[in-house]
Write a protein that holds these residues in place. Structure first.
Motif, PDB file in Angstrom:
ATOM      1  N   CYS A 168       3.033  -7.393  -4.377  1.00 50.47           N
ATOM      2  CA  CYS A 168       2.233  -6.820  -5.462  1.00 50.47           C
ATOM      3  C   CYS A 168       1.692  -5.474  -4.989  1.00 50.47           C
ATOM      4  CB  CYS A 168       1.095  -7.756  -5.843  1.00 50.47           C
ATOM      5  SG  CYS A 168       0.033  -7.126  -7.170  1.00 50.47           S
ATOM      6  N   LYS A 169       1.826  -4.432  -5.778  1.00 45.62           N
ATOM      7  CA  LYS A 169       1.329  -3.108  -5.397  1.00 45.62           C
ATOM      8  C   LYS A 169      -0.161  -2.991  -5.719  1.00 45.62           C
ATOM      9  CE  LYS A 169       5.779  -0.778  -5.958  1.00 45.62           C
ATOM     10  NZ  LYS A 169       6.515   0.360  -6.582  1.00 45.62           N
ATOM     11  N   ILE A 170      -0.896  -2.284  -4.858  1.00 45.15           N
ATOM     12  CA  ILE A 170      -2.335  -2.101  -5.064  1.00 45.15           C
ATOM     13  C   ILE A 170      -2.703  -0.631  -4.990  1.00 45.15           C
ATOM     14  CG2 ILE A 170      -2.967  -4.386  -4.210  1.00 45.15           C
ATOM     15  CD1 ILE A 170      -3.796  -3.061  -1.578  1.00 45.15           C
ATOM     16  N   ASP A 171      -3.893  -0.312  -5.514  1.00 48.49           N
ATOM     17  CA  ASP A 171      -4.353   1.078  -5.525  1.00 48.49           C
ATOM     18  C   ASP A 171      -5.276   1.353  -4.335  1.00 48.49           C
ATOM     19  OD1 ASP A 171      -6.774  -0.134  -6.164  1.00 48.49           O
ATOM     20  OD2 ASP A 171      -6.672   0.394  -8.283  1.00 48.49           O
ATOM     21  N   GLU A 172      -5.743   2.590  -4.224  1.00 48.53           N
ATOM     22  CA  GLU A 172      -6.556   3.002  -3.078  1.00 48.53           C
ATOM     23  C   GLU A 172      -7.888   2.261  -3.020  1.00 48.53           C
ATOM     24  OE1 GLU A 172      -8.648   7.093  -1.928  1.00 48.53           O
ATOM     25  OE2 GLU A 172      -6.474   7.164  -1.665  1.00 48.53           O
ATOM     26  N   GLU A 173      -8.442   1.923  -4.169  1.00 45.55           N
ATOM     27  CA  GLU A 173      -9.709   1.195  -4.188  1.00 45.55           C
ATOM     28  C   GLU A 173      -9.593  -0.137  -3.447  1.00 45.55           C
ATOM     29  OE1 GLU A 173     -12.985  -0.636  -7.374  1.00 45.55           O
ATOM     30  OE2 GLU A 173     -11.310   0.603  -8.082  1.00 45.55           O
ATOM     31  N   ASN A 174      -8.473  -0.817  -3.646  1.00 40.85           N
ATOM     32  CA  ASN A 174      -8.260  -2.082  -2.947  1.00 40.85           C
ATOM     33  C   ASN A 174      -7.973  -1.880  -1.464  1.00 40.85           C
ATOM     34  OD1 ASN A 174      -8.187  -4.586  -4.799  1.00 40.85           O
ATOM     35  ND2 ASN A 174      -7.144  -3.013  -6.002  1.00 40.85           N
ATOM     36  N   VAL A 175      -7.276  -0.801  -1.116  1.00 37.31           N
ATOM     37  CA  VAL A 175      -7.051  -0.488   0.297  1.00 37.31           C
ATOM     38  C   VAL A 175      -8.391  -0.274   0.991  1.00 37.31           C
ATOM     39  CG1 VAL A 175      -6.005   1.127   1.933  1.00 37.31           C
ATOM     40  CG2 VAL A 175      -4.773   0.493  -0.161  1.00 37.31           C
ATOM     41  N   ILE A 176      -9.282   0.450   0.348  1.00 36.92           N
ATOM     42  CA  ILE A 176     -10.623   0.688   0.893  1.00 36.92           C
ATOM     43  C   ILE A 176     -11.353  -0.638   1.095  1.00 36.92           C
ATOM     44  CG2 ILE A 176     -12.914   1.632   0.336  1.00 36.92           C
ATOM     45  CD1 ILE A 176     -11.432   3.992  -1.011  1.00 36.92           C
ATOM     46  N   PHE A 177     -11.232  -1.544   0.134  1.00 38.36           N
ATOM     47  CA  PHE A 177     -11.887  -2.854   0.226  1.00 38.36           C
ATOM     48  C   PHE A 177     -11.426  -3.617   1.467  1.00 38.36           C
ATOM     49  CE2 PHE A 177     -11.400  -7.444  -0.764  1.00 38.36           C
ATOM     50  CZ  PHE A 177     -12.739  -7.797  -0.814  1.00 38.36           C
ATOM     51  N   TYR A 178     -10.109  -3.701   1.665  1.00 38.09           N
ATOM     52  CA  TYR A 178      -9.588  -4.467   2.808  1.00 38.09           C
ATOM     53  C   TYR A 178      -9.871  -3.761   4.129  1.00 38.09           C
ATOM     54  CZ  TYR A 178      -7.320  -7.406  -0.666  1.00 38.09           C
ATOM     55  OH  TYR A 178      -7.088  -8.260  -1.720  1.00 38.09           O
ATOM     56  N   ASN A 179      -9.810  -2.433   4.151  1.00 34.88           N
ATOM     57  CA  ASN A 179     -10.131  -1.696   5.375  1.00 34.88           C
ATOM     58  C   ASN A 179     -11.602  -1.851   5.754  1.00 34.88           C
ATOM     59  OD1 ASN A 179      -7.541  -0.819   5.801  1.00 34.88           O
ATOM     60  ND2 ASN A 179      -7.888   1.280   5.135  1.00 34.88           N
ATOM     61  N   ALA A 180     -12.458  -1.887   4.739  1.00 35.73           N
ATOM     62  CA  ALA A 180     -13.890  -2.064   5.003  1.00 35.73           C
ATOM     63  C   ALA A 180     -14.158  -3.408   5.673  1.00 35.73           C
ATOM     64  CB  ALA A 180     -14.686  -1.946   3.705  1.00 35.73           C
ATOM     65  N   LEU A 181     -13.424  -4.445   5.262  1.00 36.36           N
ATOM     66  CA  LEU A 181     -13.595  -5.760   5.894  1.00 36.36           C
ATOM     67  C   LEU A 181     -13.227  -5.705   7.372  1.00 36.36           C
ATOM     68  CD1 LEU A 181     -12.172  -8.210   3.177  1.00 36.36           C
ATOM     69  CD2 LEU A 181     -14.552  -7.628   3.626  1.00 36.36           C
ATOM     70  N   ASN A 199       0.840  -1.188   0.000  1.00 32.30           N
ATOM     71  CA  ASN A 199       0.000   0.000   0.000  1.00 32.30           C
ATOM     72  C   ASN A 199       0.882   1.247   0.000  1.00 32.30           C
ATOM     73  OD1 ASN A 199      -1.793   2.083   0.538  1.00 32.30           O
ATOM     74  ND2 ASN A 199      -2.249   1.413   2.625  1.00 32.30           N
ATOM     75  N   GLU A 200       0.952   1.924  -1.134  1.00 34.57           N
ATOM     76  CA  GLU A 200       1.733   3.160  -1.231  1.00 34.57           C
ATOM     77  C   GLU A 200       0.820   4.378  -1.388  1.00 34.57           C
ATOM     78  OE1 GLU A 200       4.463   2.431  -4.440  1.00 34.57           O
ATOM     79  OE2 GLU A 200       5.827   1.247  -3.173  1.00 34.57           O
ATOM     80  N   THR A 201      -0.442   4.220  -1.018  1.00 32.63           N
ATOM     81  CA  THR A 201      -1.405   5.310  -1.106  1.00 32.63           C
ATOM     82  C   THR A 201      -1.340   6.162   0.171  1.00 32.63           C
ATOM     83  OG1 THR A 201      -3.296   4.230  -0.012  1.00 32.63           O
ATOM     84  CG2 THR A 201      -2.902   3.668  -2.321  1.00 32.63           C
ATOM     85  N   GLY A 202      -2.169   7.176   0.236  1.00 31.43           N
ATOM     86  CA  GLY A 202      -2.216   8.022   1.419  1.00 31.43           C
ATOM     87  C   GLY A 202      -3.116   7.469   2.513  1.00 31.43           C
ATOM     88  N   MET A 203      -3.742   6.324   2.261  1.00 28.27           N
ATOM     89  CA  MET A 203      -4.635   5.708   3.245  1.00 28.27           C
ATOM     90  C   MET A 203      -3.962   4.480   3.841  1.00 28.27           C
ATOM     91  SD  MET A 203      -8.465   4.078   2.777  1.00 28.27           S
ATOM     92  CE  MET A 203      -9.259   5.655   2.562  1.00 28.27           C
ATOM     93  N   PRO A 204      -3.612   4.495   5.120  1.00 25.98           N
ATOM     94  CA  PRO A 204      -2.960   3.326   5.732  1.00 25.98           C
ATOM     95  C   PRO A 204      -3.938   2.179   5.930  1.00 25.98           C
ATOM     96  CG  PRO A 204      -3.389   5.006   7.381  1.00 25.98           C
ATOM     97  CD  PRO A 204      -3.785   5.610   6.071  1.00 25.98           C
ATOM     98  N   PHE A 205      -3.409   0.971   6.033  1.00 31.60           N
ATOM     99  CA  PHE A 205      -4.257  -0.181   6.346  1.00 31.60           C
ATOM    100  C   PHE A 205      -4.752  -0.077   7.783  1.00 31.60           C
ATOM    101  CE2 PHE A 205      -1.898  -2.707   2.966  1.00 31.60           C
ATOM    102  CZ  PHE A 205      -3.001  -2.828   2.140  1.00 31.60           C
ATOM    103  N   TYR A 206      -6.000  -0.498   7.971  1.00 32.55           N
ATOM    104  CA  TYR A 206      -6.550  -0.689   9.307  1.00 32.55           C
ATOM    105  C   TYR A 206      -6.209  -2.105   9.771  1.00 32.55           C
ATOM    106  CZ  TYR A 206     -10.016   3.121   8.359  1.00 32.55           C
ATOM    107  OH  TYR A 206     -10.652   4.297   8.068  1.00 32.55           O
ATOM    108  N   THR A 207      -6.264  -2.307  11.083  1.00 34.91           N
ATOM    109  CA  THR A 207      -6.430  -3.636  11.648  1.00 34.91           C
ATOM    110  C   THR A 207      -7.519  -3.523  12.706  1.00 34.91           C
ATOM    111  OG1 THR A 207      -5.324  -5.616  12.475  1.00 34.91           O
ATOM    112  CG2 THR A 207      -4.676  -3.528  13.477  1.00 34.91           C
ATOM    113  N   SER A 208      -7.766  -4.601  13.459  1.00 36.10           N
ATOM    114  CA  SER A 208      -8.893  -4.552  14.397  1.00 36.10           C
ATOM    115  C   SER A 208      -8.726  -5.595  15.498  1.00 36.10           C
ATOM    116  CB  SER A 208     -10.213  -4.805  13.647  1.00 36.10           C
ATOM    117  OG  SER A 208     -10.293  -6.166  13.240  1.00 36.10           O
TER     118      SER A 208
END
Length: 336
Positions: A283-296, A223-232
């Protein structure tokens, strides 16, 4: 050597949560999104994804309960001796001495590989060997069954399964409607702990789950976007691309955030047949995919979502659209 009594037992280990926090002296602080209160606040890692004596089963209390129900109840002398000798914090000590040490080392090694890799070769290099995958598979299986969310799911299943069977056998719509308004509840916290402990200590089923994880295509997404991954407080999440959520189901995708920039993703080999070239690679991913995984993480957490930065706009938006997620007592096992 007598081990020190642990009062605050974590069901998501502190060592893992540290990777989503900023260190200040001896403390690690991160940002918390509280789904129940719909509130954002800072906090210390040691205070979250934990509960006082979360795993500890009080066998003496179980005996007293049994004697209250049946005055003639007697425990076998050998069992009596075992109850006196048993380590009531066996599960906590097992996690601390094994899972959070050498099993997690293989997870931490992924971060080290990423940080030390030549950027030019980053996407070409194979980053996981068989031994690492074996250990991480077991780590993920144990992490999945140790959380409060998992305990809630199994308790609700035991509470609602008899009603579901009765509903299937009901002869009229009136009978089915009546069953919809009935709820069985386990009120004994000690019994809940005992059932959960049985699941955690079931080596055969833990091994089966680990082997299911091991058989997927594995990749680490960057994830090289401006949105970091969440965890929970329930970090091993899944999505069924074919509608089925079983870990062995066709189309299943399992995700485990490693830190704010890396997430381990396991995918069904049949449905994701073209992902073979990505197996054991970055594998590099875009912000749309970061949003997908964070939403989960937001949707499948028990109560808390964690992030190194205070960036919870997505979590707030999801709670506005799905307000039922703020209810920690919401139904997880659906009758139909």
């Amino acid at each position: 050597m007598v081990q020190q009594k642990v009062k605050n037992e974590h069901y998501v280990p502190q060592r893992y949560l540290h990777t989503f926090a900023k260190q200040k002296g001896k403390t690690y602080r991160f940002n918390i999104f509280d789904k129940e209160k719909i509130q954002i606040r800072p906090g210390n890692v040691e205070d979250y994804a934990s509960e006082r004596y979360f795993y500890d089963v009080d066998f003496e209390q179980l005996r007293k309960k049994a004697e209250e129900k049946d005055p003639n109840f007697k425990i076998d002398p050998e069992m009596e001796k075992l109850m006196q000798e048993i380590d009531t914090q066996h599960i906590e000590h097992f996690f601390a001495e094994n899972v959070e040490t050498f099993l997690f080392d293989s997870v931490a090694q992924i971060t080290s590989t990423y940080m030390m890799a030549n950027p030019v070769r980053l996407l070409e290099m194979e980053i996981l060997n068989d031994e690492q995958m074996d250990k991480i598979s077991l780590y993920l299986a144990l992490q999945q069954v140790r959380t409060k969310e998992f305990r809630q799911v199994i308790i609700e299943t035991y509470e609602r399964m008899p009603l579901l069977l009765m509903k299937k056998m009901a002869k009229s719509e009136e009978e089915r409607e009546l069953l919809n308004n009935i709820r069985l509840e386990w009120n004994d916290e000690n019994q809940k702990k005992l059932l959960h402990a049985q699941m955690i200590l079931d080596e055969e089923n833990i091994t089966k789950l680990a082997l299911v994880f091991r058989d997927k295509y594995w990749m680490v997404l960057i994830n090289e976007t401006g949105m970091p991954f969440y965890t929970s407080d329930n970090p091993v999440v899944r999505y069924g691309h074919c509608g089925q959520m079983g870990y062995g189901s066709r189309g299943i995708e399992i995700a485990f955030p490693i830190n704010s920039r890396l997430i381990l993703v396991l995918r069904d080999r049949d449905y994701f047949s073209t992902d073979g070239v990505l197996h054991k690679h970055f594998c590099k991913i875009d912000e749309e995919n970061v949003i997908f995984y964070n939403a989960l993480q937001v949707q499948q957490s028990y109560r808390y979502v964690f992030c190194k930065e205070e960036k919870f706009d997505l979590a707030n938006d999801i709670l506005k659209k799905e307000p039922e997620l703020s209810d920690i007592n919401r139904n997880r096992f659906f009758m139909c």
